[in-house]
Write a protein that holds these residues in place. Structure first.
Motif, PDB file in Angstrom:
ATOM      1  N   LYS A  36       0.846  -1.192   0.000  1.00  0.00           N
ATOM      2  CA  LYS A  36       0.000   0.000   0.000  1.00  0.00           C
ATOM      3  C   LYS A  36       0.882   1.243   0.000  1.00  0.00           C
ATOM      4  O   LYS A  36       2.099   1.156   0.217  1.00  0.00           O
ATOM      5  CB  LYS A  36      -0.940  -0.014   1.200  1.00  0.00           C
ATOM      6  N   ALA A  37       0.207   2.368  -0.243  1.00  0.00           N
ATOM      7  CA  ALA A  37       0.917   3.644  -0.247  1.00  0.00           C
ATOM      8  C   ALA A  37       0.231   4.593   0.727  1.00  0.00           C
ATOM      9  O   ALA A  37      -0.911   4.368   1.134  1.00  0.00           O
ATOM     10  CB  ALA A  37       0.910   4.231  -1.653  1.00  0.00           C
ATOM     11  N   SER A  38       0.926   5.675   1.077  1.00  0.00           N
ATOM     12  CA  SER A  38       0.419   6.593   2.112  1.00  0.00           C
ATOM     13  C   SER A  38      -0.864   7.301   1.684  1.00  0.00           C
ATOM     14  O   SER A  38      -1.615   7.776   2.540  1.00  0.00           O
ATOM     15  CB  SER A  38       1.493   7.616   2.474  1.00  0.00           C
ATOM     16  N   ASP A  39      -1.179   7.347   0.397  1.00  0.00           N
ATOM     17  CA  ASP A  39      -2.429   7.995  -0.046  1.00  0.00           C
ATOM     18  C   ASP A  39      -3.594   7.005  -0.105  1.00  0.00           C
ATOM     19  O   ASP A  39      -4.665   7.342  -0.603  1.00  0.00           O
ATOM     20  CB  ASP A  39      -2.221   8.650  -1.411  1.00  0.00           C
ATOM     21  N   GLY A  40      -3.400   5.786   0.392  1.00  0.00           N
ATOM     22  CA  GLY A  40      -4.474   4.797   0.410  1.00  0.00           C
ATOM     23  C   GLY A  40      -4.476   3.860  -0.791  1.00  0.00           C
ATOM     24  O   GLY A  40      -5.281   2.932  -0.838  1.00  0.00           O
ATOM     25  N   THR A  41      -3.587   4.093  -1.738  1.00  0.00           N
ATOM     26  CA  THR A  41      -3.511   3.202  -2.905  1.00  0.00           C
ATOM     27  C   THR A  41      -3.102   1.804  -2.449  1.00  0.00           C
ATOM     28  O   THR A  41      -2.159   1.656  -1.662  1.00  0.00           O
ATOM     29  CB  THR A  41      -2.436   3.717  -3.903  1.00  0.00           C
ATOM     30  N   PHE A  42      -3.836   0.791  -2.971  1.00  0.00           N
ATOM     31  CA  PHE A  42      -3.422  -0.590  -2.709  1.00  0.00           C
ATOM     32  C   PHE A  42      -2.611  -1.115  -3.879  1.00  0.00           C
ATOM     33  O   PHE A  42      -2.939  -0.856  -5.035  1.00  0.00           O
ATOM     34  CB  PHE A  42      -4.646  -1.496  -2.488  1.00  0.00           C
ATOM     35  N   LEU A  43      -1.578  -1.842  -3.547  1.00  0.00           N
ATOM     36  CA  LEU A  43      -0.768  -2.522  -4.576  1.00  0.00           C
ATOM     37  C   LEU A  43      -1.092  -4.002  -4.422  1.00  0.00           C
ATOM     38  O   LEU A  43      -0.488  -4.685  -3.592  1.00  0.00           O
ATOM     39  CB  LEU A  43       0.727  -2.246  -4.336  1.00  0.00           C
ATOM     40  N   ASN A  44      -2.068  -4.473  -5.161  1.00  0.00           N
ATOM     41  CA  ASN A  44      -2.490  -5.865  -4.948  1.00  0.00           C
ATOM     42  C   ASN A  44      -2.935  -6.545  -6.251  1.00  0.00           C
ATOM     43  O   ASN A  44      -3.871  -7.340  -6.252  1.00  0.00           O
ATOM     44  CB  ASN A  44      -3.587  -5.955  -3.882  1.00  0.00           C
ATOM     45  N   THR A  45      -2.262  -6.203  -7.344  1.00  0.00           N
ATOM     46  CA  THR A  45      -2.578  -6.875  -8.611  1.00  0.00           C
ATOM     47  C   THR A  45      -2.166  -8.337  -8.498  1.00  0.00           C
ATOM     48  O   THR A  45      -1.068  -8.646  -8.026  1.00  0.00           O
ATOM     49  CB  THR A  45      -1.829  -6.191  -9.770  1.00  0.00           C
ATOM     50  N   TYR A  46      -3.054  -9.209  -8.965  1.00  0.00           N
ATOM     51  CA  TYR A  46      -2.810 -10.651  -8.827  1.00  0.00           C
ATOM     52  C   TYR A  46      -2.378 -11.246 -10.161  1.00  0.00           C
ATOM     53  O   TYR A  46      -2.950 -10.917 -11.195  1.00  0.00           O
ATOM     54  CB  TYR A  46      -4.111 -11.333  -8.357  1.00  0.00           C
ATOM     55  N   ILE A  47      -1.357 -12.090 -10.129  1.00  0.00           N
ATOM     56  CA  ILE A  47      -1.107 -12.947 -11.298  1.00  0.00           C
ATOM     57  C   ILE A  47      -1.040 -14.389 -10.815  1.00  0.00           C
ATOM     58  O   ILE A  47      -0.646 -14.658  -9.675  1.00  0.00           O
ATOM     59  CB  ILE A  47       0.171 -12.605 -12.103  1.00  0.00           C
ATOM     60  N   GLU A  48      -1.404 -15.291 -11.727  1.00  0.00           N
ATOM     61  CA  GLU A  48      -1.521 -16.688 -11.312  1.00  0.00           C
ATOM     62  C   GLU A  48      -0.151 -17.284 -11.003  1.00  0.00           C
ATOM     63  O   GLU A  48       0.009 -18.033 -10.039  1.00  0.00           O
ATOM     64  CB  GLU A  48      -2.216 -17.489 -12.418  1.00  0.00           C
ATOM     65  N   ASN A  49       0.842 -16.954 -11.824  1.00  0.00           N
ATOM     66  CA  ASN A  49       2.115 -17.659 -11.684  1.00  0.00           C
ATOM     67  C   ASN A  49       3.267 -16.764 -12.150  1.00  0.00           C
ATOM     68  O   ASN A  49       3.372 -16.443 -13.332  1.00  0.00           O
ATOM     69  CB  ASN A  49       2.043 -18.944 -12.521  1.00  0.00           C
ATOM     70  N   GLN A  50       4.126 -16.380 -11.203  1.00  0.00           N
ATOM     71  CA  GLN A  50       5.237 -15.471 -11.538  1.00  0.00           C
ATOM     72  C   GLN A  50       6.226 -16.086 -12.520  1.00  0.00           C
ATOM     73  O   GLN A  50       6.719 -15.427 -13.423  1.00  0.00           O
ATOM     74  CB  GLN A  50       6.013 -15.121 -10.276  1.00  0.00           C
ATOM     75  N   GLN A  51       6.531 -17.371 -12.301  1.00  0.00           N
ATOM     76  CA  GLN A  51       7.533 -18.003 -13.163  1.00  0.00           C
ATOM     77  C   GLN A  51       7.032 -18.105 -14.601  1.00  0.00           C
ATOM     78  O   GLN A  51       7.805 -17.931 -15.545  1.00  0.00           O
ATOM     79  CB  GLN A  51       7.911 -19.388 -12.627  1.00  0.00           C
ATOM     80  N   ALA A  52       5.727 -18.374 -14.754  1.00  0.00           N
ATOM     81  CA  ALA A  52       5.163 -18.433 -16.109  1.00  0.00           C
ATOM     82  C   ALA A  52       5.237 -17.052 -16.752  1.00  0.00           C
ATOM     83  O   ALA A  52       5.598 -16.914 -17.931  1.00  0.00           O
ATOM     84  CB  ALA A  52       3.721 -18.928 -16.062  1.00  0.00           C
ATOM     85  N   ARG A  53       4.923 -16.012 -15.991  1.00  0.00           N
ATOM     86  CA  ARG A  53       5.001 -14.644 -16.514  1.00  0.00           C
ATOM     87  C   ARG A  53       6.443 -14.325 -16.945  1.00  0.00           C
ATOM     88  O   ARG A  53       6.681 -13.787 -18.019  1.00  0.00           O
ATOM     89  CB  ARG A  53       4.519 -13.654 -15.442  1.00  0.00           C
ATOM     90  N   GLN A  54       7.392 -14.662 -16.066  1.00  0.00           N
ATOM     91  CA  GLN A  54       8.812 -14.392 -16.360  1.00  0.00           C
ATOM     92  C   GLN A  54       9.239 -15.095 -17.648  1.00  0.00           C
ATOM     93  O   GLN A  54       9.828 -14.478 -18.550  1.00  0.00           O
ATOM     94  CB  GLN A  54       9.660 -14.888 -15.181  1.00  0.00           C
ATOM     95  N   MET A  55       8.934 -16.393 -17.744  1.00  0.00           N
ATOM     96  CA  MET A  55       9.417 -17.157 -18.906  1.00  0.00           C
ATOM     97  C   MET A  55       8.686 -16.731 -20.181  1.00  0.00           C
ATOM     98  O   MET A  55       9.287 -16.678 -21.247  1.00  0.00           O
ATOM     99  CB  MET A  55       9.303 -18.656 -18.631  1.00  0.00           C
TER     100      MET A  55
END
Ligand code: NAD
Length: 362
Positions: free
Chosen positions: A300-319
């Motif tokens: 999160k950030a001090s202005d209330g922004t949430f950082l919570n984007t979801y991806i199913e699989n980091q390794q698949a995204r990377q490759m």
């Protein structure tokens, strides 16, 4: 395997017809449907993270293995549909040069073996992916880069966090600075490992030690969060269990000073559960916790922004990111030069801890 069969069926092509030699792909920008990946080293990360991820990828798939453990071969062939001709050992892997199924060789060995096998991989003319940390020394990293340059193949280091969307936001904010100038950053990762197994991670020669295994995430994060390179480092090691941590350090603490007076700190430890990347700016703050995890990176950030984007699989995204970049002849997201910068800093951290003084980073 299911995905691969479906793909072959849909495309109506035999596998041999899909592949071209990677140096041709690189030079002519030839578009392939999927790149063939060969995993070198079938330990935990290959078996439980990369191989399952390669069943989810759109732009690459598992086609080959290199292993020194023949007993593992039947399970891998059965589970992943790997043909006899795509199974290699450490002594015959140069034969991959003539294997049109394989476009990328992925080094997933103990860190102390990365440079030897990444160079062998580059010499086959195939593209190289190498796990983090890139190697034990900056000299070894440079040798990997040189081999890839000489063979005109692409090189990516497996820093999956840089492909993760919430981390990408932190990287974007290093440039756009929505909370004003960055003043302080802290990156801590550790686990309370009460009874560490006696593996290569406890062996200095093979590249063990927390600063290599986990500390590079902190170093990398301090660099991508600031978008800059550090000028100096002051570091020390702590060891509450010298009878267990005989060869490698249990805990390392370090301060990296960046340009513009930005002060940062990092901590990596096997004695405490910590996982936090926090940035203090002129007009606010933001943080990810955990910032280094296979799943659930959020913040999160001090202005209330949430950082919570979801991806199913980091390794698949990377490759997939890296495979697509190869097919489109674009630079890969985490280059060898990027991987080497962290190892230059690891060496400076160790020098600072040894000498008890602040070290200038080359
Ligand atoms: P592991 O111990 O589970 O597997 C290592 C493999 O290397 C085993 O198959 C082993 O048989 C083989 N090997 C070959 N020669 C060896 C030797 N001389 N000594 C020991 N093993 C030897 O390790 P792992 O957790 O799979 O880690 C492998 C690499 O992957 C490391 O570089 C590690 O940093 C990296 N890794 C990355 C992530 C990530 O999130 N990116 C996560 C875990 C591991």
């Amino acid at each position: 395997m299911q995905k691969r069969r479906t793909f072959i069926k849909k495309s109506g092509l035999a596998l041999g017809g899909l592949s071209v030699l990677p140096h041709l792909a690189f030079k002519s920008n030839f578009q392939k449907q999927k790149l063939g990946v060969c995993l070198v080293g079938l330990g935990n990360y290959s078996e439980n993270l990369l191989a399952p991820a390669l069943q989810l990828t759109e732009h690459c798939e598992l086609r080959g293995i290199v292993t020194g453990s023949p007993e593992k071969i039947p399970m891998w062939q059965r589970k992943h549909g790997i043909s006899d001709g795509n199974v290699y050992n450490y002594d015959n892997m140069e034969g991959i040069a003539n294997n049109a199924d394989i476009d990328v060789i992925y080094i997933v060995l103990p860190t102390g073996l990365h440079s030897e096998y990444a160079i062998k991989a580059a010499d086959t003319g195939k593209h190289v992916w190498c796990e983090k940390p890139m190697a034990k020394t900056a000299e070894e990293c440079q040798a990997i880069i040189n081999a890839c340059t000489k063979n005109r193949v692409k090189l990516a280091i497996g820093y999956r966090m840089q492909h993760e969307p919430n981390t990408r936001k932190i990287i974007e904010w290093s440039k756009t600075k929505p909370f004003g100038a960055i003043e302080k950053v802290r990156a801590d990762v550790g686990w309370n490992i009460s009874n560490p197994p006696k593996t290569w991670r406890m062996d200095a020669e093979l590249g063990g030690g927390l600063i290599y295994d986990v500390g590079v995430y902190c170093i990398n994060a301090l660099r991508y969060t600031t978008g800059m390179e550090p000028l100096t480092v002051t570091a020390h090691h702590e060891n509450t269990r010298p009878e267990v941590y005989k060869e490698v350090e249990e805990t390392t603490l370090f301060n990296l000073d960046f340009p513009n007076g930005i002060r940062t700190s990092g901590k990596t430890t096997a004695a405490e559960n910590i996982n936090m990347l926090r940035t203090e700016c002129q007009n606010g703050w933001y943080e990810l916790s955990p910032f280094q995890a296979y799943r659930g990176v959020k913040g999160k950030a001090s202005d209330g922004t949430f950082l919570n984007t979801y991806i199913e699989n980091q390794q698949a995204r990377q490759m997939d990111d890296d495979a697509l970049a190869i097919m489109e002849n674009r630079p890969l997201m985490v280059s060898g030069v990027e991987g080497m910068k962290d190892i230059v800093i690891v060496e400076a951290i160790n020098e600072s801890a040894r000498k008890g003084e602040t070290i200038k980073i080359a």
